[in-house]
Design a protein around this motif. Structure first.
Motif: not given
Length: 184
Positions: A50-55, A143-145, A167-168, A179-181
């Motif tokens: 998700n981090k790579e997607y957001n970047e 894994k993220l959970s 989470i926030v 962790i999110a798109k």
């Protein structure tokens, strides 16, 4: 994104496993069959966090362009490995000319592709790729959970929103980037 190579002699094995479109299988069934499947079926996968997607996501790079780039990468990996094939089939998420337009800045573009709508229902190699991708998604999700210390619900809706708020509160708003798109 996953590409899978299926030979004719693999078909009875895949039918016996019950391989079909991942959307028509339960997550439990996918977790059961994919470890057996990947011992027999060659595949190439790319997992985009998700981090790579957001970047990468921007006005110039939308989700379909990212998918085209990743599809080309896994298909290129399979072609490089020398598998002899009759067809390369991609589940159509963009029209052919749009797909190749997304790749105009890419090198080593795989061009001999048949695009089919709902290909997972028609072509066993695409069904294999879809179940392998879902399997990898489920493993990454677990894994993220585990990293967060609680189970993340899948999809969208009020329960997902509640967990997002937790989470926030626990990690800060910037954690959502990992962790999110965020384009949704």
């Amino acid at each position: 994104v996953t590409s899978a190579y299926v030979k004719k002699e693999n078909i009875p094995f895949l039918e016996e496993l019950g391989v079909k479109d991942s959307k028509k299988l339960t997550d439990e069934k996918i977790l059961e069959i994919v470890p057996k499947l990947i011992k027999v079926i060659p595949y190439s996968s790319v997992v985009l966090s998700n981090k790579e997607y957001n970047e990468k996501y921007s006005e110039d790079i939308n989700m379909n362009k990212l998918k085209a780039i990743l599809h080309n990468k896994v298909l290129g990996n399979m072609v490089k490995n020398g598998y002899e094939y009759d067809y390369i089939v991609v589940d159509e998420f963009a029209q052919k000319y749009v797909y190749f337009n997304y790749l105009k800045e890419s090198s080593n573009v795989v061009r001999d592709i048949t695009f089919l709508t709902k290909a997972e229902d028609q072509v066993l190699s695409v069904a294999c790729a879809s179940v392998i991708s879902r399997y990898l998604f489920l493993k990454e999700y677990d894994k993220l959970s585990n990293e967060l210390g609680f189970i993340l619900p899948k999809g969208a809706g009020p329960i997902v929103d509640e967990v997002g708020i937790k989470i926030v509160q626990k990690f800060g708003k910037e954690k959502l980037n990992e962790i999110a798109k965020l384009s949704f």
